[in-house]
Design a protein around this motif. Structure first.
Motif, PDB file in Angstrom:
ATOM      1  N   LEU A  56      -0.305  39.995  20.868  1.00  0.00           N
ATOM      2  CA  LEU A  56       1.018  39.452  20.600  1.00  0.00           C
ATOM      3  C   LEU A  56       0.865  38.084  19.950  1.00  0.00           C
ATOM      4  O   LEU A  56       0.233  37.200  20.517  1.00  0.00           O
ATOM      5  CB  LEU A  56       1.807  39.334  21.907  1.00  0.00           C
ATOM      6  CG  LEU A  56       3.167  38.643  21.844  1.00  0.00           C
ATOM      7  CD1 LEU A  56       4.093  39.316  20.843  1.00  0.00           C
ATOM      8  CD2 LEU A  56       3.780  38.586  23.233  1.00  0.00           C
ATOM      9  N   TYR A  57       1.429  37.919  18.756  1.00  0.00           N
ATOM     10  CA  TYR A  57       1.217  36.684  18.015  1.00  0.00           C
ATOM     11  C   TYR A  57       2.453  36.310  17.219  1.00  0.00           C
ATOM     12  O   TYR A  57       3.331  37.122  16.954  1.00  0.00           O
ATOM     13  CB  TYR A  57       0.023  36.840  17.054  1.00  0.00           C
ATOM     14  CG  TYR A  57       0.322  37.766  15.896  1.00  0.00           C
ATOM     15  CD1 TYR A  57       0.805  37.262  14.690  1.00  0.00           C
ATOM     16  CD2 TYR A  57       0.167  39.147  16.028  1.00  0.00           C
ATOM     17  CE1 TYR A  57       1.128  38.121  13.635  1.00  0.00           C
ATOM     18  CE2 TYR A  57       0.482  40.000  14.985  1.00  0.00           C
ATOM     19  CZ  TYR A  57       0.962  39.478  13.792  1.00  0.00           C
ATOM     20  OH  TYR A  57       1.295  40.318  12.759  1.00  0.00           O
ATOM     21  N   LEU A  90      -3.927  41.479  27.373  1.00  0.00           N
ATOM     22  CA  LEU A  90      -3.105  40.757  26.408  1.00  0.00           C
ATOM     23  C   LEU A  90      -3.896  39.673  25.704  1.00  0.00           C
ATOM     24  O   LEU A  90      -4.596  38.885  26.346  1.00  0.00           O
ATOM     25  CB  LEU A  90      -1.908  40.119  27.133  1.00  0.00           C
ATOM     26  CG  LEU A  90      -1.023  39.160  26.344  1.00  0.00           C
ATOM     27  CD1 LEU A  90      -0.252  39.890  25.248  1.00  0.00           C
ATOM     28  CD2 LEU A  90      -0.059  38.443  27.285  1.00  0.00           C
ATOM     29  N   LEU A 136      -2.815  36.537  23.283  1.00  0.00           N
ATOM     30  CA  LEU A 136      -1.612  35.812  22.893  1.00  0.00           C
ATOM     31  C   LEU A 136      -1.989  34.753  21.873  1.00  0.00           C
ATOM     32  O   LEU A 136      -2.852  33.918  22.144  1.00  0.00           O
ATOM     33  CB  LEU A 136      -0.993  35.164  24.139  1.00  0.00           C
ATOM     34  CG  LEU A 136       0.377  34.526  24.000  1.00  0.00           C
ATOM     35  CD1 LEU A 136       1.446  35.582  23.689  1.00  0.00           C
ATOM     36  CD2 LEU A 136       0.732  33.780  25.292  1.00  0.00           C
ATOM     37  N   SER A 158      -0.805  31.918  18.582  1.00  0.00           N
ATOM     38  CA  SER A 158       0.231  31.127  17.924  1.00  0.00           C
ATOM     39  C   SER A 158      -0.399  29.997  17.138  1.00  0.00           C
ATOM     40  O   SER A 158      -1.411  29.443  17.553  1.00  0.00           O
ATOM     41  CB  SER A 158       1.172  30.524  18.976  1.00  0.00           C
ATOM     42  OG  SER A 158       2.088  29.621  18.384  1.00  0.00           O
ATOM     43  N   LEU A 168       7.329  32.148  19.811  1.00  0.00           N
ATOM     44  CA  LEU A 168       6.555  32.825  20.846  1.00  0.00           C
ATOM     45  C   LEU A 168       6.987  32.343  22.236  1.00  0.00           C
ATOM     46  O   LEU A 168       7.150  33.146  23.161  1.00  0.00           O
ATOM     47  CB  LEU A 168       5.061  32.595  20.635  1.00  0.00           C
ATOM     48  CG  LEU A 168       4.133  33.413  21.514  1.00  0.00           C
ATOM     49  CD1 LEU A 168       4.336  34.911  21.318  1.00  0.00           C
ATOM     50  CD2 LEU A 168       2.685  33.045  21.248  1.00  0.00           C
ATOM     51  N   ILE A 218       8.325  34.474  25.572  1.00  0.00           N
ATOM     52  CA  ILE A 218       7.683  34.336  26.882  1.00  0.00           C
ATOM     53  C   ILE A 218       8.704  33.905  27.939  1.00  0.00           C
ATOM     54  O   ILE A 218       8.681  34.372  29.077  1.00  0.00           O
ATOM     55  CB  ILE A 218       6.515  33.329  26.807  1.00  0.00           C
ATOM     56  CG1 ILE A 218       5.403  33.847  25.875  1.00  0.00           C
ATOM     57  CG2 ILE A 218       5.952  33.023  28.197  1.00  0.00           C
ATOM     58  CD1 ILE A 218       4.712  35.094  26.331  1.00  0.00           C
ATOM     59  N   ALA A 275      -6.340  38.422  30.067  1.00  0.00           N
ATOM     60  CA  ALA A 275      -5.612  37.802  28.955  1.00  0.00           C
ATOM     61  C   ALA A 275      -6.492  36.759  28.292  1.00  0.00           C
ATOM     62  O   ALA A 275      -7.311  36.099  28.933  1.00  0.00           O
ATOM     63  CB  ALA A 275      -4.323  37.147  29.459  1.00  0.00           C
ATOM     64  N   VAL A 300      -6.244  33.767  24.761  1.00  0.00           N
ATOM     65  CA  VAL A 300      -5.334  33.061  23.864  1.00  0.00           C
ATOM     66  C   VAL A 300      -6.085  32.627  22.606  1.00  0.00           C
ATOM     67  O   VAL A 300      -7.292  32.426  22.631  1.00  0.00           O
ATOM     68  CB  VAL A 300      -4.685  31.846  24.563  1.00  0.00           C
ATOM     69  CG1 VAL A 300      -3.708  32.316  25.640  1.00  0.00           C
ATOM     70  CG2 VAL A 300      -5.728  30.923  25.182  1.00  0.00           C
ATOM     71  N   MET A 357      -0.816  27.631  26.548  1.00  0.00           N
ATOM     72  CA  MET A 357      -0.490  29.057  26.445  1.00  0.00           C
ATOM     73  C   MET A 357      -0.970  29.830  27.674  1.00  0.00           C
ATOM     74  O   MET A 357      -0.418  30.882  28.016  1.00  0.00           O
ATOM     75  CB  MET A 357      -1.106  29.651  25.176  1.00  0.00           C
ATOM     76  CG  MET A 357      -0.422  29.184  23.902  1.00  0.00           C
ATOM     77  SD  MET A 357      -1.310  29.691  22.417  1.00  0.00           S
ATOM     78  CE  MET A 357      -1.003  31.444  22.435  1.00  0.00           C
ATOM     79  N   LEU A 378       0.768  32.696  31.518  1.00  0.00           N
ATOM     80  CA  LEU A 378      -0.033  33.877  31.836  1.00  0.00           C
ATOM     81  C   LEU A 378      -0.565  33.793  33.267  1.00  0.00           C
ATOM     82  O   LEU A 378      -0.643  34.806  33.977  1.00  0.00           O
ATOM     83  CB  LEU A 378      -1.174  34.031  30.834  1.00  0.00           C
ATOM     84  CG  LEU A 378      -0.744  34.094  29.358  1.00  0.00           C
ATOM     85  CD1 LEU A 378      -1.949  34.290  28.458  1.00  0.00           C
ATOM     86  CD2 LEU A 378       0.301  35.166  29.134  1.00  0.00           C
TER      87      LEU A 378
END
Length: 198
Positions: free
Chosen positions: A8-9, A72, A74, A76, A87, A91, A108, A110, A128, A132
């Motif tokens: 997810l970005y 996940l 993540l 950005s 983003l 969230i 997860a 980042v 970030m 999470l």
């Protein structure tokens, strides 16, 4: 739980998307599916809206994607040492998934991109991680066993993959950045497989 990693970005100029695609290659090299998703722009003006389905590129994320994923990634670009508001906006809408424990015990990672060498990469990655952790996820960084963390002159961090765009909005990743993105995808897939077996 399905057998895929959600990547997810949000990407404005293409660099974060390039990182997401490379992470996806790492995930798929481990025999797992990578599901690439993005978020719509956030607008403060009533005349600026986006369609509910993007006209090109990766689809917009749905909250059901969080529940369905095995892990996940993540990503950005950095905005003043933090993730971009588009983003963060998504969230911030996931309290229902938090209450349901949809992401508990899933791995997860980042990743981020900046236009300057000291543009807040590490603070962005750390910030970030915070939501999470609230979601009960297992945070996975990049260990220093990856030689690119020692050799990089561009992006790279033990907190997650990074890209340094040299201030020119470049989406071309360096060899070290490409290797670290790939490694991050591999690590997330490997951890998801191990956690699923317990």
């Amino acid at each position: 739980m399905s057998n895929h990693i959600l990547i997810l970005y949000y990407s404005r100029n293409g660099a974060t998307k390039a990182m997401a695609n490379r992470i996806a290659q790492g995930v798929e090299s481990m025999g797992m599916q990578a599901k690439l998703r993005t978020v719509p722009e956030v607008s403060t003006g009533i005349d600026h809206t986006q369609p509910s389905v993007p006209t090109s590129g990766d689809p917009f994320v749905q909250k059901s994607d969080l529940k369905a994923c095995s892990g996940l990634a993540l990503g950005s670009p950095t905005r003043f040492g933090n993730m971009a508001c588009a983003l963060k906006f998504f969230i911030d809408t996931t309290s229902g998934e938090w209450l349901a424990g949809a992401l508990v015990n899933k791995p997860a990672g980042v990743f981020t991109s900046t236009g300057s060498m000291h543009g807040g990469q590490e603070s962005t990655l750390l910030s970030m991680m915070l939501p999470l952790l609230h979601h009960g996820m297992v945070i996975a960084g990049l260990p220093y066993t990856h030689p690119e963390l020692h050799s990089t002159k561009t992006g790279g961090s033990p907190y997650g993959a990074t890209h340094y765009a040299h201030g020119d909005k470049s989406e071309k990743l360096s060899d070290d950045e490409r290797a670290l993105c790939f490694a991050q995808g591999q690590r997330l897939a490997s951890l998801a497989q191990k956690l699923a077996n317990h």
